[in-house]
Structures are given as structure tokens and as C-alpha cells.
Design a protein around this motif. Structure first.
Motif, PDB file in Angstrom:
ATOM      1  N   LEU A 177       0.824  -1.209   0.000  1.00 18.66           N
ATOM      2  CA  LEU A 177       0.000   0.000   0.000  1.00 18.66           C
ATOM      3  C   LEU A 177       0.859   1.261   0.000  1.00 18.66           C
ATOM      4  O   LEU A 177       0.496   2.270  -0.617  1.00 18.66           O
ATOM      5  N   LEU A 178       2.000   1.221   0.674  1.00 13.61           N
ATOM      6  CA  LEU A 178       2.902   2.377   0.660  1.00 13.61           C
ATOM      7  C   LEU A 178       3.414   2.653  -0.748  1.00 13.61           C
ATOM      8  O   LEU A 178       3.528   3.807  -1.171  1.00 13.61           O
ATOM      9  N   ILE A 179       3.722   1.591  -1.482  1.00 16.12           N
ATOM     10  CA  ILE A 179       4.173   1.746  -2.872  1.00 16.12           C
ATOM     11  C   ILE A 179       3.060   2.357  -3.720  1.00 16.12           C
ATOM     12  O   ILE A 179       3.297   3.243  -4.556  1.00 16.12           O
ATOM     13  N   LEU A 180       1.814   1.909  -3.497  1.00 13.07           N
ATOM     14  CA  LEU A 180       0.667   2.461  -4.223  1.00 13.07           C
ATOM     15  C   LEU A 180       0.508   3.954  -3.922  1.00 13.07           C
ATOM     16  O   LEU A 180       0.300   4.768  -4.834  1.00 13.07           O
ATOM     17  N   ILE A 181       0.614   4.333  -2.660  1.00 15.40           N
ATOM     18  CA  ILE A 181       0.486   5.736  -2.263  1.00 15.40           C
ATOM     19  C   ILE A 181       1.570   6.576  -2.926  1.00 15.40           C
ATOM     20  O   ILE A 181       1.300   7.656  -3.476  1.00 15.40           O
ATOM     21  N   ALA A 182       2.807   6.086  -2.873  1.00  8.37           N
ATOM     22  CA  ALA A 182       3.922   6.829  -3.465  1.00  8.37           C
ATOM     23  C   ALA A 182       3.737   6.994  -4.965  1.00  8.37           C
ATOM     24  O   ALA A 182       4.017   8.070  -5.526  1.00  8.37           O
ATOM     25  N   ALA A 183       3.261   5.954  -5.634  1.00  7.79           N
ATOM     26  CA  ALA A 183       3.043   6.031  -7.085  1.00  7.79           C
ATOM     27  C   ALA A 183       1.978   7.070  -7.418  1.00  7.79           C
ATOM     28  O   ALA A 183       2.118   7.842  -8.378  1.00  7.79           O
ATOM     29  N   CYS A 184       0.913   7.117  -6.629  1.00  6.83           N
ATOM     30  CA  CYS A 184      -0.148   8.103  -6.861  1.00  6.83           C
ATOM     31  C   CYS A 184       0.401   9.524  -6.768  1.00  6.83           C
ATOM     32  O   CYS A 184       0.122  10.379  -7.624  1.00  6.83           O
ATOM     33  N   PHE A 185       1.197   9.777  -5.741  1.00  6.40           N
ATOM     34  CA  PHE A 185       1.711  11.131  -5.568  1.00  6.40           C
ATOM     35  C   PHE A 185       2.824  11.468  -6.546  1.00  6.40           C
ATOM     36  O   PHE A 185       3.025  12.649  -6.883  1.00  6.40           O
ATOM     37  N   ALA A 186       3.538  10.472  -7.002  1.00  9.74           N
ATOM     38  CA  ALA A 186       4.559  10.737  -8.024  1.00  9.74           C
ATOM     39  C   ALA A 186       3.896  11.274  -9.291  1.00  9.74           C
ATOM     40  O   ALA A 186       4.367  12.255  -9.898  1.00  9.74           O
ATOM     41  N   VAL A 187       2.777  10.653  -9.679  1.00 12.66           N
ATOM     42  CA  VAL A 187       2.043  11.113 -10.857  1.00 12.66           C
ATOM     43  C   VAL A 187       1.487  12.523 -10.615  1.00 12.66           C
ATOM     44  O   VAL A 187       1.590  13.410 -11.474  1.00 12.66           O
ATOM     45  N   GLU A 188       0.904  12.736  -9.434  1.00 15.80           N
ATOM     46  CA  GLU A 188       0.319  14.045  -9.136  1.00 15.80           C
ATOM     47  C   GLU A 188       1.377  15.148  -9.124  1.00 15.80           C
ATOM     48  O   GLU A 188       1.134  16.278  -9.578  1.00 15.80           O
ATOM     49  N   LEU A 189       2.555  14.825  -8.608  1.00 16.93           N
ATOM     50  CA  LEU A 189       3.613  15.831  -8.535  1.00 16.93           C
ATOM     51  C   LEU A 189       4.093  16.206  -9.936  1.00 16.93           C
ATOM     52  O   LEU A 189       4.359  17.384 -10.217  1.00 16.93           O
ATOM     53  N   VAL A 190       4.189  15.214 -10.815  1.00 17.99           N
ATOM     54  CA  VAL A 190       4.586  15.490 -12.199  1.00 17.99           C
ATOM     55  C   VAL A 190       3.558  16.395 -12.870  1.00 17.99           C
ATOM     56  O   VAL A 190       3.902  17.357 -13.575  1.00 17.99           O
ATOM     57  N   LEU A 191       2.273  16.114 -12.618  1.00 20.63           N
ATOM     58  CA  LEU A 191       1.208  16.918 -13.223  1.00 20.63           C
ATOM     59  C   LEU A 191       1.175  18.346 -12.678  1.00 20.63           C
ATOM     60  O   LEU A 191       0.841  19.288 -13.394  1.00 20.63           O
ATOM     61  N   SER A 192       1.537  18.524 -11.400  1.00 23.26           N
ATOM     62  CA  SER A 192       1.441  19.852 -10.774  1.00 23.26           C
ATOM     63  C   SER A 192       2.624  20.752 -11.107  1.00 23.26           C
ATOM     64  O   SER A 192       2.534  21.971 -10.974  1.00 23.26           O
ATOM     65  N   ARG A 193       3.752  20.162 -11.516  1.00 25.86           N
ATOM     66  CA  ARG A 193       4.965  20.922 -11.882  1.00 25.86           C
ATOM     67  C   ARG A 193       5.306  21.990 -10.837  1.00 25.86           C
ATOM     68  O   ARG A 193       5.189  23.194 -11.084  1.00 25.86           O
ATOM     69  N   PRO A 194       5.727  21.566  -9.637  1.00 24.56           N
ATOM     70  CA  PRO A 194       6.031  22.531  -8.568  1.00 24.56           C
ATOM     71  C   PRO A 194       7.223  23.419  -8.919  1.00 24.56           C
ATOM     72  O   PRO A 194       8.096  23.034  -9.709  1.00 24.56           O
ATOM     73  N   ASP A 195       7.258  24.599  -8.337  1.00 27.99           N
ATOM     74  CA  ASP A 195       8.347  25.555  -8.528  1.00 27.99           C
ATOM     75  C   ASP A 195       9.552  25.077  -7.723  1.00 27.99           C
ATOM     76  O   ASP A 195       9.528  25.095  -6.481  1.00 27.99           O
ATOM     77  N   ILE A 196      10.619  24.644  -8.394  1.00 30.86           N
ATOM     78  CA  ILE A 196      11.794  24.109  -7.719  1.00 30.86           C
ATOM     79  C   ILE A 196      12.449  25.178  -6.846  1.00 30.86           C
ATOM     80  O   ILE A 196      12.921  24.897  -5.739  1.00 30.86           O
ATOM     81  N   GLY A 197      12.475  26.415  -7.336  1.00 30.43           N
ATOM     82  CA  GLY A 197      13.063  27.509  -6.559  1.00 30.43           C
ATOM     83  C   GLY A 197      12.322  27.745  -5.255  1.00 30.43           C
ATOM     84  O   GLY A 197      12.934  27.930  -4.197  1.00 30.43           O
ATOM     85  N   GLU A 198      10.994  27.723  -5.328  1.00 26.37           N
ATOM     86  CA  GLU A 198      10.197  27.904  -4.111  1.00 26.37           C
ATOM     87  C   GLU A 198      10.425  26.757  -3.138  1.00 26.37           C
ATOM     88  O   GLU A 198      10.512  26.951  -1.925  1.00 26.37           O
TER      89      GLU A 198
END
Length: 443
Positions: A177-198
Motif C-alpha cells: 500500500l505504501l508503494i501504491l500511495i507513493a506512485a499516486c503522488f509521483a504522478v500528481e507531482l509530475v502533473l502539478s509541476r512545482p516551482d523548484i526555486g520555491e
């Protein structure tokens, strides 16, 4: 000192010493096989570092303050690594879990007080799981939240099933389940494109933490959701499922492997926690949505802001997975605390139903009186309660592991103890400031 309890009072009962270990050897292969046999308890602990309550505090912090509280998440994880290492050390040095040692070391009235506080902390944890799982069911399957809260009572049978399969099967389920959770957020983080500088700036402490009461409140929520008090008790019992011999060298090796296991697992949990906060910063704060603290609001906003319906579904799936994982670990922690402090042993299902019944009541009351929108405040409050309970787990752990009387040759190195004392002092000071601010209306 190595004085393990009798079979009737062994930590986690039949699971104590049930995981066989391969023979030690000088080769890299032998060391790897032995480490893999030790791996598992760290991931049970890591589950508590990414439960639904953690989501609420991370979403609130990320949407309101951007990445400014990222350093709190990192610092909390580093604190947790030190404290969980001490928890494993205590277990292998004494042959008992933290609750059992506290029962012997503390005067009886203090031991009873600590037990009651830890039981309250476990109920607070369970409250977060009840609300988080119910929200996930509502978002993914359309089940009304009140009904979802009641359905969470049936997860006791999940606990029973895995206890029958054996401790290693339970650990494997949690890791999956931890692997499933991490995979979900990995996809979400790619989609959100966070500001690396911030994000980089968020790693630098901000003075506003000590002047903004709301920021301090959420920071303490992050701390309480990361360094969770019952996890220190859980870890000390979970590592004793390994069949480690009584010799000093065997126990010394066991400490090394257990600390490595928990450190890797907690770094993994930090990546997930940081992802949640950065997702909130990129998806909400950056678009002017600074009041997104409700999990339901986050779900509804993620799809249009990120341009993907998949992102919202992954959010709900990960939320349910977090709730299921935390169910298992909170039950184990409850067993360890109850059996260790008062030597009262309940069937795991009975123990689960008792804790969950207590947690369901405030959730139902809040939903009925304040509506579903008020549940997030309850989630954050539960995490702050955990932070306030932290000193009652951290203080005895730090003092006991620095004591040669209790630890013998395996007492913590002075540098580790010094760091642990500093961590305990910081936790107590931050809690006292929060209480003072609340009492005086400061900030």
C-alpha cells in the motif's frame, strides 16, 4: 539490561520472536539476506507518517503558506529518524518494548498517566483514519460520509485476517500500500509541476513561524503527524518480532539493521509528505487558493487546476490506502501500549473495535452538527493533540536510552542522546508556546 518478559507478557504475544533470521556471515550476500529479514518494522512505522491527518496538515500548510513549511516536514522527519532509532535500540537492549520498560521504570501513578495519554493519542490517530477513509470512500465511490464513518468499524476484520497470516504477511501488505500511495503522488507531482526555486527556499527556516500563530499551529500539526507518539511504542514492539539471540553481539547487529530499516523507511515517508505539501503549494497556493484545507475541496480542485481527472482519482485512492494502512499499525500500537503498561491483553479485533468505537463518536457528532465541511478542523486538531502527547513518549525514551542502568553496554552514544535531548526540549518548548498563545490570544 537484558531481562525479557515471560512468554505470558511478551510484546505482541505470539508474534514475539516469530520471524526467523538467516545466519550471520561476513559476505555481502549474507549481510543483505539478514538485513532483508529485519526490514519491515520501519515501514509499519512509516505508515503513521503519512496518514490522513498528515494530509490535512500538509494541505493546509501548502495552500496557505506555499512551500514555507517544507523545512518543518524535513526537520520533523530527521527528528523521527533519531527517535525511532532509539526506540529500536531500547527494544534490543532490554528485550522489552517501551511501554513495558516504562511500567517498570516509572512510579505506578505516572505509568498509569502515561498509559492514559497514549491511549488518547491512539484514539486521536484513529479519528484521523476514520475521517480520512470516509472522505476517500465518498470521493471515489459516492458513499455518504456518515455511512463511510460507520463502515470503517468493519476494518477490524482486516486486522484479524492479517494477524492470522503472520507478521511478515502483514508487513508485506503495508509495504504494498505504501508503494501504491507513493506512485499516486509521483504522478500528481509530475502533473502539478512545482516551482523548484520555491521548494528550495522552503528548506530555509522562516521567522514567521514564531510570530504567526496560525503557521505555528499548522507546523505543530505537521510535527504531531510526523513524529507520532504511539509510533515510538509501536517500533519498540515490532522489532521484537525478530528472533534475535541474547548475546551482546547479536543484539548490537540487530540494532544496526533495525536502525537502517527505519531510516530508509522514514526517508521514503518524507518524500511522500513533501510531495503532498508541494502539491498543495503548486496546485492551490500558486493559483490563489490559499484556504484549501478540506480534503474534499482539494479533490474537487485538483482536476481542473491540473487539467487531469486522473489526478483527482489517484488522490482518493491514495487516501483510502493511507487509511487502511494506518488501521493496521494503530491496532498494533494499541496492543503494545495496553499490554505493556497494564498487562491487559485483548483480542486484536476487540481492541480494534474498542478504539474505533471511541473515535467514531466525535466524527459522527461533528458531521451531524457542523456538516462534512467541519471535519478537516477535527483532523488538524487531532494532529495537534498528538503533538501535545509527544513529550510523554519522547521524554522517557530519551532518558531510558541514555541510562546504563536500563541499557547496559547498549546505551545510546552520548552524541545521539544529546541530539535526542535537544529534540525533546524543542518539542516541549513549541508545545508550551502554542498553549501560551492559545491562552493569551497572542499571535
Amino acid at each position: 539490561m537484558w531481562t525479557p518478559p515471560s512468554a505470558d507478557h511478551a510484546s505482541l504475544g505470539a508474534a514475539h520472536g516469530s520471524v526467523a533470521l538467516p545466519p550471520a556471515g561476513p559476505s555481502a550476500g549474507a549481510r543483505l539476506r539478514r538485513f532483508m529479514a529485519f526490514a519491515g518494522p520501519g515501514y509499519l512505522v512509516a505508515t503513521g507518517y503519512m496518514d490522513p491527518g498528515n494530509w490535512a496538515t500538509a494541505l493546509a500548510g501548502g495552500s496557505r503558506f506555499g512551500a514555507a513549511l517544507l523545512f518543518v516536514a524535513v526537520l520533523s522527519s530527521l527528528m523521527a529518524i533519531v527517535l525511532q532509532a532509539l526506540s529500536a535500540r531500547l527494544a534490543f537492549a532490554t528485550g522489552r518494548d517501551l511501554a513495558q520498560v516504562c511500567r517498570d521504570a516509572l512510579p505506578k501513578p505516572f505509568a498509569m498517566l502515561f498509559w492514559l495519554i497514549m491511549e488518547a493519542a491512539i484514539v486521536a490517530t484513529d479519528l484521523a483514519e476514520v475521517i480520512g477513509t470516509a472522505i476517500g470512500l465518498e470521493l471515489l465511490l459516492g458513499i455518504p460520509m456518515g455511512v463511510g464513518v460507520l463502515l470503517t468499524a468493519f476494518d477490524a476484520f482486516l486486522v484479524l485476517a492479517f494477524m492470522r497470516f503472520g507478521f511478515r504477511k502483514l508487513e508485506a501488505f503495508v509495504v504494498s500500500l505504501l508503494i501504491l500511495i507513493a506512485a499516486c503522488f509521483a504522478v500528481e507531482l509530475v502533473l502539478s509541476r512545482p516551482d523548484i526555486g520555491e521548494a528550495a527556499r522552503g528548506l530555509i527556516p522562516t521567522r514567521a513561524l514564531f510570530t504567526d500563530q496560525q503557521m505555528l499551529y499548522i507546523a505543530l500539526g505537521i510535527l504531531g503527524a510526523t513524529v507520532m507518539p504511539h509510533n515510538l511504542y509501536l517500533h519498540s514492539g515490532a522489532v521484537l518480532t525478530r528472533a534475535v539471540g541474547p548475546s551482546l553481539e547479536e543484539r548490537r547487529g540487530a540494532i544496526r539493521f533495525a536502525v537502517l530499516d527505519s531510516s530508509i523507511a522514514l526517508m521514503f515517508a518524507l518524500l511522500v509528505n513533501a510531495s503532498i505539501l508541494l502539491l498543495a503549494a503548486a496546485a492551490f497556493h500558486a493559483h490563489g487558493h490559499i484556504e484549501v484545507a478540506e480534503l474534499q475541496d482539494a479533490y474537487n480542485l485538483i482536476a481542473p487546476l491540473l487539467g487531469s481527472a486522473l489526478a483527482a482519482k489517484l488522490f482518493a485512492v491514495a487516501l483510502i490506502a493511507c487509511g487502511l494502512n494506518s488501521t493496521l499499525t494503530a491496532t498494533l500500537a494499541g496492543q503494545i501500549v495496553m499490554e505493556g503498561f497494564v498487562r491487559l491483553r485483548l483480542n486484536p479485533v476487540a481492541r480494534r473495535l474498542l478504539t474505533r468505537s471511541i473515535a467514531i463518536v466525535p466524527a459522527i457528532v461533528v458531521i451531524y452538527l457542523g456538516g462534512e465541511s467541519s471535519t478537516n478542523n477535527l483532523l488538524i486538531a487531532s494532529q495537534v493533540m498528538l503533538s501535545l502527547a509527544l513529550p510523554f513518549a519522547v521524554t522517557p525514551l530519551v532518558i531510558l536510552t541514555a541510562s546504563r542502568k536500563w541499557m547496559g553496554e547498549l546505551k545510546a552514544p552520548w552524541l545521539t542522546s544529546a541530539a535526542a535531548y535537544a529534540i525533546a526540549a524543542a518539542i516541549i518548548a513549541l508545545n508550551l508556546k502554542l498553549i501560551f498563545d492559545a491562552a493569551t490570544g497572542a499571535g
